[in-house]
Write an enzyme that holds these catalytic residues in place. Structure first.
Site, PDB file in Angstrom:
ATOM      1  N   GLY A  60       0.780  -1.236   0.000  1.00 48.25           N
ATOM      2  CA  GLY A  60       0.000   0.000   0.000  1.00 48.25           C
ATOM      3  C   GLY A  60       0.811   1.284   0.000  1.00 48.25           C
ATOM      4  N   ILE A  61       0.333   2.249   0.766  1.00 52.17           N
ATOM      5  CA  ILE A  61       0.943   3.586   0.774  1.00 52.17           C
ATOM      6  C   ILE A  61       2.399   3.525   1.229  1.00 52.17           C
ATOM      7  CG2 ILE A  61       0.838   5.893   1.831  1.00 52.17           C
ATOM      8  CD1 ILE A  61      -2.187   5.507   2.157  1.00 52.17           C
TER       9      ILE A  61
ATOM     10  N   TYR B 289     -11.271   3.614  14.933  1.00 54.08           N
ATOM     11  CA  TYR B 289     -10.341   3.974  13.856  1.00 54.08           C
ATOM     12  C   TYR B 289     -10.366   5.483  13.647  1.00 54.08           C
ATOM     13  CZ  TYR B 289      -8.224   4.379   9.227  1.00 54.08           C
ATOM     14  OH  TYR B 289      -7.416   4.745   8.171  1.00 54.08           O
TER      15      TYR B 289
HETATM   16  N1  LIG Z   1      -6.090   2.863   2.147  1.00 47.12           N
HETATM   17  C1  LIG Z   1      -6.829   3.910   2.413  1.00 47.12           C
HETATM   18  O1  LIG Z   1      -7.895   4.158   1.805  1.00 47.12           O
HETATM   19  C2  LIG Z   1      -6.387   4.873   3.463  1.00 47.12           C
HETATM   20  C3  LIG Z   1      -7.071   6.089   3.578  1.00 47.12           C
HETATM   21  C4  LIG Z   1      -6.676   6.983   4.544  1.00 47.12           C
HETATM   22  C5  LIG Z   1      -5.622   6.693   5.375  1.00 47.12           C
HETATM   23  N2  LIG Z   1      -4.974   5.500   5.260  1.00 47.12           N
HETATM   24  C6  LIG Z   1      -3.869   5.244   6.181  1.00 47.12           C
HETATM   25  O2  LIG Z   1      -2.699   4.958   5.435  1.00 47.12           O
HETATM   26  C7  LIG Z   1      -1.858   4.064   6.148  1.00 47.12           C
HETATM   27  C8  LIG Z   1      -1.461   2.897   5.264  1.00 47.12           C
HETATM   28  O3  LIG Z   1      -2.626   2.255   4.812  1.00 47.12           O
HETATM   29  P1  LIG Z   1      -2.617   1.230   3.580  1.00 47.12           P
HETATM   30  O4  LIG Z   1      -3.976   1.267   3.015  1.00 47.12           O
HETATM   31  O5  LIG Z   1      -1.433   1.496   2.721  1.00 47.12           O
HETATM   32  O6  LIG Z   1      -2.419  -0.173   4.362  1.00 47.12           O
HETATM   33  P2  LIG Z   1      -2.110  -1.631   3.757  1.00 47.12           P
HETATM   34  O7  LIG Z   1      -2.137  -1.638   2.274  1.00 47.12           O
HETATM   35  O8  LIG Z   1      -3.013  -2.554   4.485  1.00 47.12           O
HETATM   36  O9  LIG Z   1      -0.595  -1.890   4.203  1.00 47.12           O
HETATM   37  C9  LIG Z   1      -0.293  -2.009   5.550  1.00 47.12           C
HETATM   38  C10 LIG Z   1       1.203  -2.162   5.735  1.00 47.12           C
HETATM   39  O10 LIG Z   1       1.487  -2.170   7.124  1.00 47.12           O
HETATM   40  C11 LIG Z   1       2.096  -3.404   7.516  1.00 47.12           C
HETATM   41  N3  LIG Z   1       1.511  -3.750   8.801  1.00 47.12           N
HETATM   42  C12 LIG Z   1       0.214  -4.063   9.047  1.00 47.12           C
HETATM   43  N4  LIG Z   1       0.043  -4.315  10.346  1.00 47.12           N
HETATM   44  C13 LIG Z   1       1.256  -4.164  10.939  1.00 47.12           C
HETATM   45  C14 LIG Z   1       1.712  -4.307  12.268  1.00 47.12           C
HETATM   46  N5  LIG Z   1       0.894  -4.669  13.251  1.00 47.12           N
HETATM   47  N6  LIG Z   1       3.015  -4.071  12.535  1.00 47.12           N
HETATM   48  C15 LIG Z   1       3.856  -3.711  11.547  1.00 47.12           C
HETATM   49  N7  LIG Z   1       3.482  -3.575  10.266  1.00 47.12           N
HETATM   50  C16 LIG Z   1       2.197  -3.809   9.963  1.00 47.12           C
HETATM   51  C17 LIG Z   1       1.741  -4.385   6.390  1.00 47.12           C
HETATM   52  O11 LIG Z   1       2.737  -5.388   6.186  1.00 47.12           O
HETATM   53  P3  LIG Z   1       2.719  -6.795   6.948  1.00 47.12           P
HETATM   54  O12 LIG Z   1       1.337  -7.339   6.783  1.00 47.12           O
HETATM   55  O13 LIG Z   1       3.776  -7.601   6.305  1.00 47.12           O
HETATM   56  O14 LIG Z   1       3.055  -6.463   8.363  1.00 47.12           O
HETATM   57  C18 LIG Z   1       1.739  -3.452   5.187  1.00 47.12           C
HETATM   58  O15 LIG Z   1       3.047  -3.258   4.741  1.00 47.12           O
HETATM   59  C19 LIG Z   1      -2.631   3.685   7.408  1.00 47.12           C
HETATM   60  O16 LIG Z   1      -2.206   4.465   8.489  1.00 47.12           O
HETATM   61  C20 LIG Z   1      -4.070   4.034   7.058  1.00 47.12           C
HETATM   62  O17 LIG Z   1      -4.832   4.324   8.200  1.00 47.12           O
HETATM   63  C21 LIG Z   1      -5.325   4.585   4.314  1.00 47.12           C
END
Ligand SMILES: NC(=O)c1ccc[n+]([C@@H]2O[C@H](COP(=O)([O-])OP(=O)(O)OC[C@H]3O[C@@H](n4cnc5c(N)ncnc54)[C@H](OP(=O)(O)O)[C@@H]3O)[C@@H](O)[C@H]2O)c1
Length: 303
Positions: A81-82, A221
């Site tokens: 992801g991000i 959240y």
């Molecule tokens: N996606 C959206 O629409 C959105 C919108 C607004 C804000 N955000 C924010 O953006 C950020 C990233 O979101 P994303 O959508 O990119 O997430 P994502 O695609 O689910 O990726 C999450 C990443 O974090 C790692 N991770 C998950 N749980 C973890 C843990 N307990 N300890 C260490 N690493 C962990 C995962 O790798 P592993 O599984 O290998 O640990 C993965 O690399 C978050 O803070 C989210 O709240 C996202």
């Protein structure tokens, strides 16, 4: 009698003329007032839109991120992801990357991808931030003396799907608090004094549009993201005078694994970009704006 009637006729014609005259004058005054009101409103709207949207379209900054902040960046949650896309964008600009996530396998694969494609150095640290202090201590130990110039507090956890507070498993709530609140706070504390002593550095705290209003069914959240926003703003007041950039990065929806609960959010488009499109824009804004959605089509949705 005839003279009186003539007099009345003249008086009434004169008053009709005056009446028309005043109506016309009042109509003109009204039109002028409406014109000024509308142009003022339009101008304010254009100014607001410009101030919010212009930064997204600036060309890449000439001063390199390495020169500005240092040669290493640490990105939490960086194998998907991000976080992964942001790490790659930083690497494309010559920054060495410390990747921090749970899975060793994914960490090594991402590190290899970044080293091969961008020619920078990487280090991987496997921790699970839901474990709270233990995870942060592992990062501190593994990091050793590597100087972190850019810290991207990206890791975040969302509910598995929308539900009432009473339905969320206790462990899931503790995980959200430890990851979304604990990791951001303690990772920042770990790095910030060193940045202060050097007089430079950047901290990017990834929040979410969920901070904009309370979100029933995603209560904890959204509350955790309000914490991230408040923490980041106060941190900026404390540390920007020491030359540290503190950015509040607040995306809306992206097509990432986090949104797997929704089929609609698994299709990339203008308003739901993929992580690569988003990160390219967001990294371009580092050091230029303190508070941003990171991407112009998200920016116009919060005007
Ligand atoms: N996606 C959206 O629409 C959105 C919108 C607004 C804000 N955000 C924010 O953006 C950020 C990233 O979101 P994303 O959508 O990119 O997430 P994502 O695609 O689910 O990726 C999450 C990443 O974090 C790692 N991770 C998950 N749980 C973890 C843990 N307990 N300890 C260490 N690493 C962990 C995962 O790798 P592993 O599984 O290998 O640990 C993965 O690399 C978050 O803070 C989210 O709240 C996202």
């Amino acid at each position: 009698m005839w003279a009186l009637m003539k007099f009345i006729y003249r008086i009434s014609r004169f008053s009709m003329f005056c009446c028309n005259f005043y109506v016309i004058i009042l109509a003109i005054i009204g039109l002028v007032a409406i014109f000024f009101y509308l142009s003022d409103t339009l101008w304010s709207f254009l100014q607001l839109s410009h101030s919010i949207l212009a930064p997204y379209f600036l060309p890449q900054e000439l001063q390199s991120l390495v020169k500005k902040y240092g040669s290493w960046a640490l990105v939490t949650g960086s194998t998907d992801g991000i976080g992964k896309a942001y790490a790659k964008e930083l690497a494309k600009r010559g920054v060495n990357i410390i990747l921090v996530s749970r899975s060793q396998e994914k960490l090594h694969a991402t590190a290899k991808e970044i080293e091969t494609q961008c020619g920078v150095k990487t280090k991987v640290i496997a921790v699970d931030f839901s474990q709270g202090p233990k995870a942060v201590e592992t990062v501190r130990r593994e990091l050793g003396s590597i100087p972190v110039g850019i810290l991207v507090n990206n890791v975040g956890k969302q509910y598995s799907y929308p539900m009432y507070l009473g339905e969320v498993p206790d462990q899931e709530l503790w995980d959200i608090i430890n990851i979304n609140v604990g990791a951001v706070t303690m990772m920042t504390k770990m790095i910030i004094e060193e940045m202060k002593n050097k007089g430079r550095g950047a901290i990017v705290n990834v929040s979410s549009g969920a901070e904009l209003q309370p979100l029933p069914l995603m209560n904890v959240y959204s509350a955790s993201k309000v914490y991230v926003k408040s923490f980041t703003m106060a941190l900026r007041h404390e540390y920007s005078k020491y030359g540290i950039t503190v950015q509040h990065l607040s995306p809306l929806f992206l097509n990432t694994k986090m949104n797997q609960f929704s089929n609609r959010l698994q299709e990339s488009g203008l308003f739901v970009p993929d992580a690569e499109t988003y990160a390219k824009s967001a990294v371009n804004l580092l050091g230029r704006v303190d508070h941003t959605t990171g991407y112009w089509a998200h920016g116009i949705q919060v005007i």
